[in-house]
Structures are given as structure tokens and as C-alpha cells.
Design a protein around this motif. Structure first.
Motif, PDB file in Angstrom:
ATOM      1  N   GLY A  23      -7.575  -2.538   8.907  1.00  0.00           N
ATOM      2  CA  GLY A  23      -8.290  -3.788   8.644  1.00  0.00           C
ATOM      3  C   GLY A  23      -8.611  -3.969   7.172  1.00  0.00           C
ATOM      4  N   ILE A  24      -9.002  -2.882   6.517  1.00  0.00           N
ATOM      5  CA  ILE A  24      -9.270  -2.955   5.071  1.00  0.00           C
ATOM      6  C   ILE A  24      -7.999  -3.306   4.312  1.00  0.00           C
ATOM      7  CG2 ILE A  24      -9.900  -1.578   3.048  1.00  0.00           C
ATOM      8  CD1 ILE A  24     -11.844  -0.047   4.930  1.00  0.00           C
ATOM      9  N   PHE A  25      -6.883  -2.705   4.721  1.00  0.00           N
ATOM     10  CA  PHE A  25      -5.602  -3.020   4.088  1.00  0.00           C
ATOM     11  C   PHE A  25      -5.259  -4.494   4.277  1.00  0.00           C
ATOM     12  CE2 PHE A  25      -0.990  -3.544   4.635  1.00  0.00           C
ATOM     13  CZ  PHE A  25      -0.570  -3.202   3.364  1.00  0.00           C
ATOM     14  N   PHE A  26      -5.435  -4.998   5.494  1.00  0.00           N
ATOM     15  CA  PHE A  26      -5.101  -6.394   5.767  1.00  0.00           C
ATOM     16  C   PHE A  26      -6.071  -7.356   5.083  1.00  0.00           C
ATOM     17  CE2 PHE A  26      -2.792  -4.926   9.759  1.00  0.00           C
ATOM     18  CZ  PHE A  26      -1.564  -5.017   9.141  1.00  0.00           C
ATOM     19  N   GLU A  27      -7.286  -6.918   4.868  1.00  0.00           N
ATOM     20  CA  GLU A  27      -8.254  -7.753   4.150  1.00  0.00           C
ATOM     21  C   GLU A  27      -7.806  -7.976   2.698  1.00  0.00           C
ATOM     22  OE1 GLU A  27     -11.525 -10.109   3.643  1.00  0.00           O
ATOM     23  OE2 GLU A  27     -10.882  -9.193   5.530  1.00  0.00           O
ATOM     24  N   ASN A  28      -7.151  -6.992   2.135  1.00  0.00           N
ATOM     25  CA  ASN A  28      -6.664  -7.067   0.749  1.00  0.00           C
ATOM     26  C   ASN A  28      -5.167  -7.362   0.697  1.00  0.00           C
ATOM     27  OD1 ASN A  28      -9.199  -6.384  -0.431  1.00  0.00           O
ATOM     28  ND2 ASN A  28      -8.852  -4.299   0.295  1.00  0.00           N
ATOM     29  N   TRP A  29      -4.660  -8.019   1.694  1.00  0.00           N
ATOM     30  CA  TRP A  29      -3.227  -8.288   1.819  1.00  0.00           C
ATOM     31  C   TRP A  29      -2.725  -9.117   0.651  1.00  0.00           C
ATOM     32  CZ3 TRP A  29       0.439  -6.720   5.232  1.00  0.00           C
ATOM     33  CH2 TRP A  29       1.640  -7.407   5.236  1.00  0.00           C
ATOM     34  N   ARG A  30      -1.637  -8.674   0.076  1.00  0.00           N
ATOM     35  CA  ARG A  30      -0.909  -9.428  -0.940  1.00  0.00           C
ATOM     36  C   ARG A  30       0.545  -9.487  -0.516  1.00  0.00           C
ATOM     37  NH1 ARG A  30      -2.165  -5.981  -5.891  1.00  0.00           N
ATOM     38  NH2 ARG A  30      -2.846  -4.596  -4.265  1.00  0.00           N
ATOM     39  N   PRO A  31       1.264 -10.478  -0.937  1.00  0.00           N
ATOM     40  CA  PRO A  31       2.679 -10.544  -0.557  1.00  0.00           C
ATOM     41  C   PRO A  31       3.430  -9.285  -0.987  1.00  0.00           C
ATOM     42  CG  PRO A  31       1.981 -12.589  -1.571  1.00  0.00           C
ATOM     43  CD  PRO A  31       0.852 -11.619  -1.730  1.00  0.00           C
ATOM     44  N   PHE A  32       4.321  -8.827  -0.138  1.00  0.00           N
ATOM     45  CA  PHE A  32       5.039  -7.593  -0.431  1.00  0.00           C
ATOM     46  C   PHE A  32       5.944  -7.717  -1.648  1.00  0.00           C
ATOM     47  CE2 PHE A  32       3.684  -5.954   3.609  1.00  0.00           C
ATOM     48  CZ  PHE A  32       3.634  -4.597   3.372  1.00  0.00           C
ATOM     49  N   TYR A  33       6.416  -8.902  -1.944  1.00  0.00           N
ATOM     50  CA  TYR A  33       7.291  -9.025  -3.107  1.00  0.00           C
ATOM     51  C   TYR A  33       6.547  -8.768  -4.412  1.00  0.00           C
ATOM     52  CZ  TYR A  33       5.393 -13.785  -3.303  1.00  0.00           C
ATOM     53  OH  TYR A  33       4.558 -14.868  -3.343  1.00  0.00           O
ATOM     54  N   THR A  35       4.164  -6.207  -4.648  1.00  0.00           N
ATOM     55  CA  THR A  35       3.611  -4.855  -4.663  1.00  0.00           C
ATOM     56  C   THR A  35       4.567  -3.756  -4.256  1.00  0.00           C
ATOM     57  OG1 THR A  35       2.830  -5.066  -2.393  1.00  0.00           O
ATOM     58  CG2 THR A  35       1.297  -5.708  -4.133  1.00  0.00           C
ATOM     59  N   CYS A  36       5.574  -4.043  -3.489  1.00  0.00           N
ATOM     60  CA  CYS A  36       6.319  -2.979  -2.819  1.00  0.00           C
ATOM     61  C   CYS A  36       7.758  -2.899  -3.319  1.00  0.00           C
ATOM     62  CB  CYS A  36       6.300  -3.224  -1.323  1.00  0.00           C
ATOM     63  SG  CYS A  36       6.881  -1.831  -0.396  1.00  0.00           S
ATOM     64  N   PHE A  37       8.198  -1.667  -3.554  1.00  0.00           N
ATOM     65  CA  PHE A  37       9.567  -1.465  -4.003  1.00  0.00           C
ATOM     66  C   PHE A  37      10.475  -0.986  -2.882  1.00  0.00           C
ATOM     67  CE2 PHE A  37       6.900  -0.773  -7.750  1.00  0.00           C
ATOM     68  CZ  PHE A  37       7.374  -1.798  -8.529  1.00  0.00           C
ATOM     69  N   ASP A  38       9.910  -0.711  -1.727  1.00  0.00           N
ATOM     70  CA  ASP A  38      10.690  -0.297  -0.577  1.00  0.00           C
ATOM     71  C   ASP A  38      11.519  -1.486  -0.098  1.00  0.00           C
ATOM     72  OD1 ASP A  38      11.381   1.742   1.215  1.00  0.00           O
ATOM     73  OD2 ASP A  38      10.070   0.911   2.739  1.00  0.00           O
ATOM     74  N   PRO A  39      12.657  -1.234   0.519  1.00  0.00           N
ATOM     75  CA  PRO A  39      13.516  -2.354   0.936  1.00  0.00           C
ATOM     76  C   PRO A  39      12.988  -3.078   2.170  1.00  0.00           C
ATOM     77  CG  PRO A  39      14.486  -0.281   1.596  1.00  0.00           C
ATOM     78  CD  PRO A  39      13.279   0.055   0.768  1.00  0.00           C
ATOM     79  N   ILE A  40      11.755  -3.550   2.095  1.00  0.00           N
ATOM     80  CA  ILE A  40      11.134  -4.209   3.241  1.00  0.00           C
ATOM     81  C   ILE A  40      11.891  -5.467   3.638  1.00  0.00           C
ATOM     82  CG2 ILE A  40       9.098  -5.569   3.852  1.00  0.00           C
ATOM     83  CD1 ILE A  40       7.414  -3.380   2.821  1.00  0.00           C
TER      84      ILE A  40
END
Length: 149
Positions: A23-33, A35-40
Motif C-alpha cells: 500500500g505504501i508503494f502504491f501510495e507513491n506510485w509513479r509511472p514505470f517509464y 523509474t524502472c529499467f527492467d523490461p516491464i
């Protein structure tokens, strides 16, 4: 409430903590493009392809194939509730919504598996400490475990 039932209730503690962190993670949700370098997005589009009935995987990586089939199932189920446009178009227009649902689904499954792991070990050993340790297994790294164990 006897002691055995109190110990059983302790098995809910870590799965609930895992859901709180989610829930804490989702509260601070930002678009993956951002923040994330994994091939999501590659997993997402392969999952959309699988959900559309094309079972050929274009990107193979560890643990890619099971994740992509899981994505395909979740995308297909989510799209059932939003059938106004074709599946591919919906995924392309709302990729973050699909990634959000995928992360939420994985988090809930993780918590359920953590509970049932502790429950299974507790039923077999009647030892709450070992059961809680098994629930903590994904969080324990090799740096925390002494070499001799």
C-alpha cells in the motif's frame, strides 16, 4: 482463546505487513517509464499478445516466460471488464493501468502464499518460530544468514 489459536493468528502478521508495504508503494506510485529499467513494457506487450491468443514469445529472459503468461492471464481478465475497445488498443492506451493491476495481483498472491507457507509449516511442526521464519524467507538475504547454517 487458547494458546494454539493465538499462535495461529500470528501467521497473519507478516502477510498483513507485506500488504501494508505494498500500500505504501502504491501510495507513491509513479509511472514505470520514469523509474524502472527492467523490461516491464516488453513483458506487458508480450502478455498482451498472449492475452490476444498469440502464444509465441518474442522476448525470452529469466523469469520472463512464466511472468509473461501470468501477464497474459491478468490482462485478459482485466480487459473483460473494459471491452469497449480491442485488447491491443486498450493496453497501448492504458499501459500503466495494466502494470498497476499486475503489481497489485502479484502483491496479493505473495501475501496469500506467505500465509499458507506459514500455515503449512505450523501444522506440520507446531512451532510458530519456524513458521514465521519460513514466511520471512523471501526477505532474508545471504548476507544475513551465517555461512555455517
Amino acid at each position: 482463546m487458547n494458546l494454539q489459536n493465538r499462535k495461529f493468528l500470528l501467521l497473519f502478521l507478516l502477510p498483513i505487513i507485506y500488504l501494508i508495504f505494498t500500500g505504501i508503494f502504491f501510495e507513491n506510485w509513479r509511472p514505470f517509464y520514469t523509474t524502472c529499467f527492467d523490461p516491464i513494457y516488453i513483458y506487458l506487450f508480450n502478455g498482451a499478445s498472449i492475452a490476444g491468443g498469440h502464444f509465441q514469445i518474442s522476448y525470452i529472459d529469466n523469469p520472463g516466460i512464466p511472468v509473461q503468461y501470468f501477464c497474459g492471464i491478468v490482462i485478459y481478465i482485466k480487459h473483460l471488464f473494459n471491452c469497449s475497445i480491442p485488447l491491443y488498443q486498450d493496453v497501448l492506451l492504458h499501459p500503466e493501468d495494466y502494470i498497476y493491476i499486475l503489481c497489485l495481483t502479484i502483491s496479493v498472491i505473495y501475501s496469500v502464499i506467505a500465509f499458507f507457507t506459514g500455515y503449512y509449516v505450523f501444522k506440520r511442526t507446531q512451532n510458530i518460530t519456524i513458521s514465521l521464519l519460513f514466511q520471512l524467507t523471501p526477505l532474508i538475504t545471504t548476507e544475513l544468514v551465517p555461512i555455517g547454517i
